[in-house]
Motif scaffolding. Structure first.
Motif, mmCIF file in Angstrom:
data_model
loop_
_atom_site.group_PDB
_atom_site.id
_atom_site.type_symbol
_atom_site.label_atom_id
_atom_site.label_comp_id
_atom_site.label_asym_id
_atom_site.label_seq_id
_atom_site.Cartn_x
_atom_site.Cartn_y
_atom_site.Cartn_z
ATOM 1 N N GLU A 25 0.835 -1.214 0.000
ATOM 2 C CA GLU A 25 0.000 0.000 0.000
ATOM 3 C C GLU A 25 0.866 1.260 0.000
ATOM 4 O O GLU A 25 0.552 2.230 -0.684
ATOM 5 C CB GLU A 25 -0.963 -0.004 1.183
ATOM 6 N N ALA A 26 1.941 1.239 0.758
ATOM 7 C CA ALA A 26 2.860 2.383 0.747
ATOM 8 C C ALA A 26 3.502 2.517 -0.627
ATOM 9 O O ALA A 26 3.689 3.633 -1.125
ATOM 10 C CB ALA A 26 3.936 2.214 1.822
ATOM 11 N N GLY A 27 3.822 1.388 -1.240
ATOM 12 C CA GLY A 27 4.377 1.406 -2.590
ATOM 13 C C GLY A 27 3.403 1.963 -3.605
ATOM 14 O O GLY A 27 3.783 2.741 -4.483
ATOM 15 N N LYS A 28 2.143 1.598 -3.457
ATOM 16 C CA LYS A 28 1.110 2.108 -4.361
ATOM 17 C C LYS A 28 1.003 3.624 -4.238
ATOM 18 O O LYS A 28 0.932 4.338 -5.245
ATOM 19 C CB LYS A 28 -0.239 1.451 -4.044
ATOM 20 N N ALA A 29 1.006 4.128 -3.019
ATOM 21 C CA ALA A 29 0.915 5.569 -2.794
ATOM 22 C C ALA A 29 2.134 6.282 -3.376
ATOM 23 O O ALA A 29 2.010 7.322 -4.038
ATOM 24 C CB ALA A 29 0.786 5.864 -1.303
ATOM 25 N N LYS A 30 3.309 5.731 -3.156
ATOM 26 C CA LYS A 30 4.548 6.342 -3.631
ATOM 27 C C LYS A 30 4.650 6.272 -5.158
ATOM 28 O O LYS A 30 5.246 7.132 -5.787
ATOM 29 C CB LYS A 30 5.738 5.638 -2.981
ATOM 30 N N ALA A 31 4.032 5.270 -5.761
ATOM 31 C CA ALA A 31 4.102 5.068 -7.210
ATOM 32 C C ALA A 31 3.104 5.934 -7.979
ATOM 33 O O ALA A 31 3.061 5.864 -9.205
ATOM 34 C CB ALA A 31 3.868 3.597 -7.548
ATOM 35 N N GLY A 39 1.830 4.088 -16.549
ATOM 36 C CA GLY A 39 0.431 3.685 -16.528
ATOM 37 C C GLY A 39 -0.112 3.472 -15.125
ATOM 38 O O GLY A 39 0.623 3.127 -14.202
ATOM 39 N N ALA A 40 -1.416 3.689 -14.970
ATOM 40 C CA ALA A 40 -2.072 3.589 -13.665
ATOM 41 C C ALA A 40 -1.948 2.200 -13.056
ATOM 42 O O ALA A 40 -1.876 2.056 -11.843
ATOM 43 C CB ALA A 40 -3.540 3.981 -13.794
ATOM 44 N N ASN A 41 -1.910 1.186 -13.885
ATOM 45 C CA ASN A 41 -1.787 -0.190 -13.399
ATOM 46 C C ASN A 41 -0.462 -0.827 -13.806
ATOM 47 O O ASN A 41 -0.359 -2.041 -13.939
ATOM 48 C CB ASN A 41 -2.960 -1.041 -13.896
ATOM 49 N N GLY A 42 0.524 0.027 -14.060
ATOM 50 C CA GLY A 42 1.843 -0.481 -14.420
ATOM 51 C C GLY A 42 1.994 -0.892 -15.866
ATOM 52 O O GLY A 42 3.016 -1.458 -16.251
ATOM 53 N N ILE A 43 0.992 -0.598 -16.693
ATOM 54 C CA ILE A 43 1.050 -0.901 -18.124
ATOM 55 C C ILE A 43 1.094 0.429 -18.868
ATOM 56 O O ILE A 43 0.117 1.183 -18.873
ATOM 57 C CB ILE A 43 -0.169 -1.731 -18.594
ATOM 58 N N SER A 44 2.223 0.713 -19.480
ATOM 59 C CA SER A 44 2.435 1.994 -20.127
ATOM 60 C C SER A 44 1.693 2.087 -21.452
ATOM 61 O O SER A 44 1.672 1.138 -22.234
ATOM 62 C CB SER A 44 3.929 2.195 -20.382
ATOM 63 N N ALA A 45 1.112 3.257 -21.688
ATOM 64 C CA ALA A 45 0.470 3.519 -22.974
ATOM 65 C C ALA A 45 1.485 4.053 -23.976
ATOM 66 O O ALA A 45 1.205 4.159 -25.160
ATOM 67 C CB ALA A 45 -0.665 4.525 -22.791
ATOM 68 N N ASN A 51 6.639 -1.417 -19.197
ATOM 69 C CA ASN A 51 5.586 -1.861 -18.285
ATOM 70 C C ASN A 51 6.263 -2.343 -17.005
ATOM 71 O O ASN A 51 7.291 -3.010 -17.052
ATOM 72 C CB ASN A 51 4.789 -3.012 -18.896
ATOM 73 N N LEU A 52 5.677 -2.005 -15.860
ATOM 74 C CA LEU A 52 6.239 -2.417 -14.580
ATOM 75 C C LEU A 52 5.392 -3.479 -13.892
ATOM 76 O O LEU A 52 5.881 -4.173 -13.002
ATOM 77 C CB LEU A 52 6.409 -1.205 -13.665
ATOM 78 N N ALA A 53 4.154 -3.625 -14.304
ATOM 79 C CA ALA A 53 3.260 -4.618 -13.689
ATOM 80 C C ALA A 53 3.842 -6.008 -13.852
ATOM 81 O O ALA A 53 4.247 -6.406 -14.944
ATOM 82 C CB ALA A 53 1.878 -4.560 -14.315
ATOM 83 N N GLY A 54 3.927 -6.732 -12.750
ATOM 84 C CA GLY A 54 4.395 -8.103 -12.781
ATOM 85 C C GLY A 54 5.904 -8.265 -12.821
ATOM 86 O O GLY A 54 6.396 -9.397 -12.830
ATOM 87 N N GLN A 55 6.644 -7.164 -12.841
ATOM 88 C CA GLN A 55 8.109 -7.274 -12.829
ATOM 89 C C GLN A 55 8.566 -7.838 -11.486
ATOM 90 O O GLN A 55 7.922 -7.639 -10.464
ATOM 91 C CB GLN A 55 8.771 -5.908 -13.024
ATOM 92 N N LYS A 56 9.689 -8.488 -11.480
ATOM 93 C CA LYS A 56 10.250 -9.025 -10.245
ATOM 94 C C LYS A 56 10.749 -7.871 -9.386
ATOM 95 O O LYS A 56 11.397 -6.946 -9.897
ATOM 96 C CB LYS A 56 11.371 -10.002 -10.558
ATOM 97 N N SER A 98 3.022 -6.988 -7.502
ATOM 98 C CA SER A 98 1.704 -7.531 -7.138
ATOM 99 C C SER A 98 0.671 -7.378 -8.257
ATOM 100 O O SER A 98 -0.371 -8.024 -8.232
ATOM 101 C CB SER A 98 1.179 -6.851 -5.875
ATOM 102 N N LEU A 99 0.976 -6.536 -9.226
ATOM 103 C CA LEU A 99 0.060 -6.314 -10.346
ATOM 104 C C LEU A 99 0.296 -7.356 -11.427
ATOM 105 O O LEU A 99 1.419 -7.713 -11.723
ATOM 106 C CB LEU A 99 0.269 -4.914 -10.940
ATOM 107 N N LYS A 100 -0.746 -7.837 -11.998
ATOM 108 C CA LYS A 100 -0.605 -8.861 -13.057
ATOM 109 C C LYS A 100 -1.199 -8.357 -14.351
ATOM 110 O O LYS A 100 -2.054 -7.635 -14.467
ATOM 111 C CB LYS A 100 -1.289 -10.161 -12.653
#
Length: 100
Positions: A25-31, A39-45, A51-56, A98-100
């Motif tokens: 949750e702190a990461g979400k706020a900071k991001a 992108g809002a869900n880690g998927i860049s337009a 894209n950062l969603a699902g990265q290790k 945590s995002l997929k």
């Protein structure tokens, strides 16, 4: 060889502790500022932004540290990463992982 092996184990143990202690949750706020490019869900337009969603998490932390230190030179990411603490980086990485 034995010293290198022990050092590797110690590094893995240290990072594992950080990952377990991550606050998604702190990461979400900071991001929130990251969303403009990634992108809002880690998927860049934007095709040139990753894209950062699902990265290790380890990968994201490594890259943020490289931007902060100047090892990776990027005029956009350097000021963003410079503002982050190591805890911020771990939390942001956990959030994106945590995002997929």
């Amino acid at each position: 060889m034995k010293k290198a092996f022990l050092l590797a184990i110690a590094m893995v143990a240290a990072f594992s502790t950080q990952v377990q202690a991550a606050d998604i949750e702190a990461g979400k706020a900071k991001a929130a500022t990251c969303a403009a490019c990634h992108g809002a869900n880690g998927i860049s337009a934007i095709p040139t932004y990753p894209n950062l969603a699902g990265q290790k998490p380890a990968y994201i932390v490594q890259q943020l540290k490289a931007f902060k230190s100047g090892e990776r030179n990027n005029a956009i990411m350097k000021p963003m990463a410079t503002m982050l603490t190591e805890a911020d980086m771990v939390n942001i990485a956990a959030y994106y992982a945590s995002l997929k």
